[in-house]
Enzyme design. Structure first.
Site, mmCIF file in Angstrom:
data_model
loop_
_atom_site.group_PDB
_atom_site.id
_atom_site.type_symbol
_atom_site.label_atom_id
_atom_site.label_comp_id
_atom_site.label_asym_id
_atom_site.label_seq_id
_atom_site.Cartn_x
_atom_site.Cartn_y
_atom_site.Cartn_z
ATOM 1 N N GLU A 163 33.041 31.635 65.849
ATOM 2 C CA GLU A 163 34.336 31.124 65.554
ATOM 3 C C GLU A 163 35.316 32.159 66.250
ATOM 4 O OE1 GLU A 163 33.715 29.375 61.047
ATOM 5 O OE2 GLU A 163 34.216 31.434 60.980
ATOM 6 N N CYS A 166 42.273 35.660 68.141
ATOM 7 C CA CYS A 166 41.027 36.460 67.618
ATOM 8 C C CYS A 166 39.803 36.073 68.167
ATOM 9 C CB CYS A 166 41.107 36.571 66.341
ATOM 10 S SG CYS A 166 39.945 37.545 65.481
ATOM 11 N N CYS A 224 26.730 39.683 63.185
ATOM 12 C CA CYS A 224 27.061 41.064 63.126
ATOM 13 C C CYS A 224 26.097 41.636 62.437
ATOM 14 C CB CYS A 224 28.289 41.127 62.789
ATOM 15 S SG CYS A 224 29.137 42.940 62.775
ATOM 16 N N CYS A 282 29.053 45.500 56.956
ATOM 17 C CA CYS A 282 30.289 45.989 56.208
ATOM 18 C C CYS A 282 30.230 45.231 54.843
ATOM 19 C CB CYS A 282 31.804 45.960 56.866
ATOM 20 S SG CYS A 282 31.665 47.101 58.570
ATOM 21 N N CYS A 324 33.099 42.705 54.152
ATOM 22 C CA CYS A 324 33.341 41.693 55.330
ATOM 23 C C CYS A 324 32.364 40.432 55.225
ATOM 24 C CB CYS A 324 33.222 42.478 56.702
ATOM 25 S SG CYS A 324 33.543 41.324 58.220
ATOM 26 N N CYS A 379 41.239 37.863 58.087
ATOM 27 C CA CYS A 379 40.568 39.052 58.482
ATOM 28 C C CYS A 379 39.416 39.164 57.637
ATOM 29 C CB CYS A 379 41.469 40.306 58.343
ATOM 30 S SG CYS A 379 40.825 41.800 58.805
#
Length: 413
Positions: free
Chosen positions: A125, A138, A145, A149, A152, A383
């Site tokens: 994305e 972005c 990933c 985290c 996230c 975010c």
């Protein structure tokens, strides 16, 4: 903005195409190659040594100034040369699987890249955020990933693979296509808005993945993006965000020279171990030392520290005091990020009054501490919310893929 007041222009998602033997023979792309590597690629295909430099210059111009995605559009390149390029290479854009547009101007693309080697198509994305006087893209650096985290959404997706320099750079090229952002050419068919000046003024490596776990492709892509004879983005308008891969931080400043952002989110090791688990490997002491040594660090080239505001987790006055103490002496800006809830999260966003009190304390200590305006929440473009479905593979597709690999390579591969 309340989600009930926002509309979404949503293209229907497409099912992944069935895998075919031809999928494993994708032509190499000229996008994302350095000039030196492009020269070598052309020489390998028979371009005479004395022509190579000129041909590289021509192709570079068409790719990064004119923004073409079809060799036939390179009108000052001889036809036989264009035919050779089409036979051996590609400059195609990734497929747009889904495109979402929010009333606040935020745009999100789910992009599909073709297979690499014996792999399969992958999706990432990319998000465009228009603001007054600027527009920020972005960009993702990995499919998924590995950092997990806890706050996230992207961290809930397993790492599939690193993106290549081509795939990183192609996100920028596609976004400029869609926004009509290339000069000296007509607005591309299907562009969202007309071409009238540059829409993308800044790029941030803050999408899916940890950029410093994919250092070389990220480096190559950003150096091409900042090349003065091409896309020509100022390095002061390119920001790389890391969760704290300490060994690569100095290299980022020395070899890439872009602005640095640190996903901090906590001022104590025990809390940061939970929120940002890479802290167990590179604790705060090591991270802050690496920041102090960042090449070019000055009041004009400050490090941005990102701090997501989590209710009753890291938003106390004691946390604010600890933040000031931790960053003492570092030229810094502190971005306070209201937490963007996503399905399945156990965290809540700090109360607005708490966020403002936190910001006031930091400002009084002499640090700029803007509160980031939530953008694209209704389309999960904010975010920490980027997520694709590339780690999932439908059973029928997986079985077909496995059968093909056995047929092509034998059961022992």
């Amino acid at each position: 903005m309340d989600a009930t007041e926002t509309t979404i222009d949503r293209a229907p998602a497409k099912a992944p195409p069935p895998l075919r033997p031809a999928d494993f023979a994708v032509k190499p792309s000229l996008i994302g190659l350095t000039r030196e590597d492009m020269a070598e690629a052309l020489k390998e295909k028979g371009i005479p040594e004395k022509q190579v430099r000129m041909r590289v210059s021509q192709i570079w111009h068409w790719l990064y100034i004119r923004g073409v995605s079809d060799f036939d559009a390179m009108t000052n390149v001889a036809k036989d040369m264009r035919e050779m390029l089409k036979k051996h290479f590609t400059i195609a854009r990734p497929e747009i699987v889904e495109e979402q547009v929010s009333n606040d101007g935020t745009r999100k693309w789910l992009l599909r890249f073709p297979p690499r080697g014996a792999g399969r198509p992958v999706e990432v994305e990319t998000v465009y955020i228009p603001e007054e006087g600027r527009g920020t893209l972005c960009i993702s650096s990995q499919v998924g990933c590995s950092l997990t985290c806890s706050f996230c959404h992207t961290g809930t997706q397993k790492l599939v693979r690193n993106l290549t320099a081509e795939e990183i750079l192609s996100q920028l090229l596609l976004a400029r296509d869609r926004l009509g952002d290339f000069p000296d050419r007509d607005t591309p068919q299907g562009a969202i808005i007309p071409a009238e000046g540059r829409k993308i003024t800044n790029i941030v490596m803050m999408g899916m993945g940890e950029p410093l776990y994919n250092f070389e492709p990220v480096k190559t892509a950003l150096l091409i993006a900042s090349d003065g004879d091409g896309l020509s983005l100022s390095k002061r308008r390119i920001t790389l965000s890391t969760s704290g891969v300490v060994p690569e931080i100095y290299r980022t400043g020395e070899e890439i020279g872009v602005m640095l952002a640190i996903s901090l989110h906590a001022v104590r090791d025990d809390l940061r171990d939970m929120l940002v688990p890479i802290n167990k490997k590179y604790p705060l002491k090591d991270l802050i030392e690496a920041c102090r040594a960042y090449p070019g660090l000055s009041n004009a080239r400050r490090i941005t520290f990102e701090y997501v505001m989590l209710k009753d987790v890291n938003d106390s006055l004691e946390d604010a005091k600890g933040l000031i103490q931790l960053l003492k002496g570092i030229p810094a800006k502190i971005n306070l990020i209201p937490f963007n809830p996503w399905p399945g999260t156990n965290y809540q966003c700090s109360d607005w009054a708490t966020i403002e009190k936190f910001a006031d304390f930091i400002n009084a200590a002499g640090y700029a501490s803007p509160i980031r305006t939530p953008r694209g929440r209704d389309i999960l473009a904010a975010c920490g919310q980027l997520k694709s479905e590339s780690e999932r593979m439908r059973k029928t597709e997986r079985l077909a893929f496995e059968a093909m690999m056995i047929a092509n390579h034998g059961e022992d591969d």
